[in-house]
Write a protein that holds these residues in place. Structure first.
Motif, PDB file in Angstrom:
ATOM      1  N   SER A 105      32.910  -3.796  30.610  1.00 53.62           N
ATOM      2  CA  SER A 105      32.735  -2.520  29.940  1.00 53.62           C
ATOM      3  C   SER A 105      33.916  -1.598  30.229  1.00 53.62           C
ATOM      4  CB  SER A 105      31.448  -1.851  30.429  1.00 53.62           C
ATOM      5  OG  SER A 105      31.302  -0.581  29.844  1.00 53.62           O
ATOM      6  N   ALA A 106      34.208  -0.766  29.247  1.00 54.27           N
ATOM      7  CA  ALA A 106      35.212   0.284  29.414  1.00 54.27           C
ATOM      8  C   ALA A 106      34.577   1.647  29.220  1.00 54.27           C
ATOM      9  CB  ALA A 106      36.361   0.079  28.445  1.00 54.27           C
TER      10      ALA A 106
ATOM     11  N   ARG B 213      36.879  -5.096  21.142  1.00 56.32           N
ATOM     12  CA  ARG B 213      35.510  -4.597  21.227  1.00 56.32           C
ATOM     13  C   ARG B 213      34.470  -5.702  21.175  1.00 56.32           C
ATOM     14  NH1 ARG B 213      33.993  -0.405  17.325  1.00 56.32           N
ATOM     15  NH2 ARG B 213      32.249  -0.174  18.723  1.00 56.32           N
ATOM     16  N   GLU B 214      34.817  -6.866  20.669  1.00 50.89           N
ATOM     17  CA  GLU B 214      33.848  -7.957  20.652  1.00 50.89           C
ATOM     18  C   GLU B 214      33.667  -8.576  22.038  1.00 50.89           C
ATOM     19  OE1 GLU B 214      36.054  -9.706  17.695  1.00 50.89           O
ATOM     20  OE2 GLU B 214      35.086  -8.588  16.099  1.00 50.89           O
TER      21      GLU B 214
ATOM     22  N   THR C  37      37.912  -7.694  34.375  1.00 46.76           N
ATOM     23  CA  THR C  37      37.511  -6.398  33.846  1.00 46.76           C
ATOM     24  C   THR C  37      38.637  -5.385  33.997  1.00 46.76           C
ATOM     25  OG1 THR C  37      36.572  -5.771  35.985  1.00 46.76           O
ATOM     26  CG2 THR C  37      35.079  -6.814  34.394  1.00 46.76           C
ATOM     27  N   ILE C  38      38.478  -4.279  33.310  1.00 44.99           N
ATOM     28  CA  ILE C  38      39.441  -3.189  33.402  1.00 44.99           C
ATOM     29  C   ILE C  38      39.198  -2.466  34.723  1.00 44.99           C
ATOM     30  CG2 ILE C  38      40.207  -1.026  32.349  1.00 44.99           C
ATOM     31  CD1 ILE C  38      39.065  -2.240  29.673  1.00 44.99           C
TER      32      ILE C  38
ATOM     33  N   THR D  51      32.307   2.109  23.443  1.00 43.91           N
ATOM     34  CA  THR D  51      31.939   2.859  22.243  1.00 43.91           C
ATOM     35  C   THR D  51      33.022   3.829  21.783  1.00 43.91           C
ATOM     36  OG1 THR D  51      30.812   4.508  23.603  1.00 43.91           O
ATOM     37  CG2 THR D  51      29.468   2.713  22.689  1.00 43.91           C
ATOM     38  N   CYS D  52      33.974   4.167  22.647  1.00 41.49           N
ATOM     39  CA  CYS D  52      35.023   5.109  22.263  1.00 41.49           C
ATOM     40  C   CYS D  52      36.341   4.417  21.938  1.00 41.49           C
ATOM     41  CB  CYS D  52      35.254   6.132  23.373  1.00 41.49           C
ATOM     42  SG  CYS D  52      36.093   5.451  24.828  1.00 41.49           S
ATOM     43  N   CYS D  53      36.362   3.105  21.997  1.00 39.88           N
ATOM     44  CA  CYS D  53      37.613   2.363  21.804  1.00 39.88           C
ATOM     45  C   CYS D  53      37.843   2.010  20.353  1.00 39.88           C
ATOM     46  CB  CYS D  53      37.592   1.078  22.621  1.00 39.88           C
ATOM     47  SG  CYS D  53      37.543   1.361  24.400  1.00 39.88           S
TER      48      CYS D  53
END
Length: 148
Positions: free
Chosen positions: A96-97, A128-129, A72-73, A134-136
């Motif tokens: 998630s980011a 994103r997949e 993960t990030i 949602t903001c990426c």
């Protein structure tokens, strides 16, 4: 990190013998303190070290694009409050980011522009997949070897 790859001492490169490009630039005289970290397309594997989040002076871009990074990030990336671009796409990241959306509020995302944003972050790129964000911005998923 600089000791591992810097100083022109090729004996100290260690596991980074196949690095394509590493750049950490500080152009404070010309660009008002801009700093960039580019380690894209270097065949890097493993997880992203949370210590990268300590590079809060980055005001240009962070690019880890096109490697084979997993996991993960790191939460520490909320410290990139001065970055203009963050490229984490074309890796094998998951999770998630959304915490970055909340903390960094990028100006542009997939299919929208946040005209009210006061953030210097223009774009945040992830696959994103594979990563919920949602903001990426969306970018192509790295092709997987299908073992012809």
């Amino acid at each position: 990190m600089a000791e591992s790859v810097g100083g022109g001492d090729t004996d100290r490169v260690g596991p980074f013998e196949e690095l394509y490009r590493v750049g950490l630039f500080d152009e404070s005289v010309e660009w008002g303190g801009a700093a960039y970290l580019m380690m894209d397309f270097n065949k890097l594997v493993g997880t992203i070290p949370p210590e990268l989040g300590k590079l809060t002076q980055l005001s240009g871009w962070l690019s880890l694009e096109g490697n084979s990074l997993t996991g993960t990030i790191p939460q520490s990336f909320v410290g990139f409050t001065n970055a203009t671009w963050i490229y984490l796409n074309q890796n094998d990241l998951t999770g998630s980011a959304e915490f970055l959306c909340d903390a960094l509020k990028p100006v542009e995302g997939y299919g929208y522009t946040n005209v009210n944003s006061t953030s210097p972050l223009l774009e945040l790129w992830v696959d994103r997949e594979e990563v919920n964000c949602t903001c990426c911005n969306c970018c192509p998923v790295k092709p997987k070897n299908k073992g012809n």
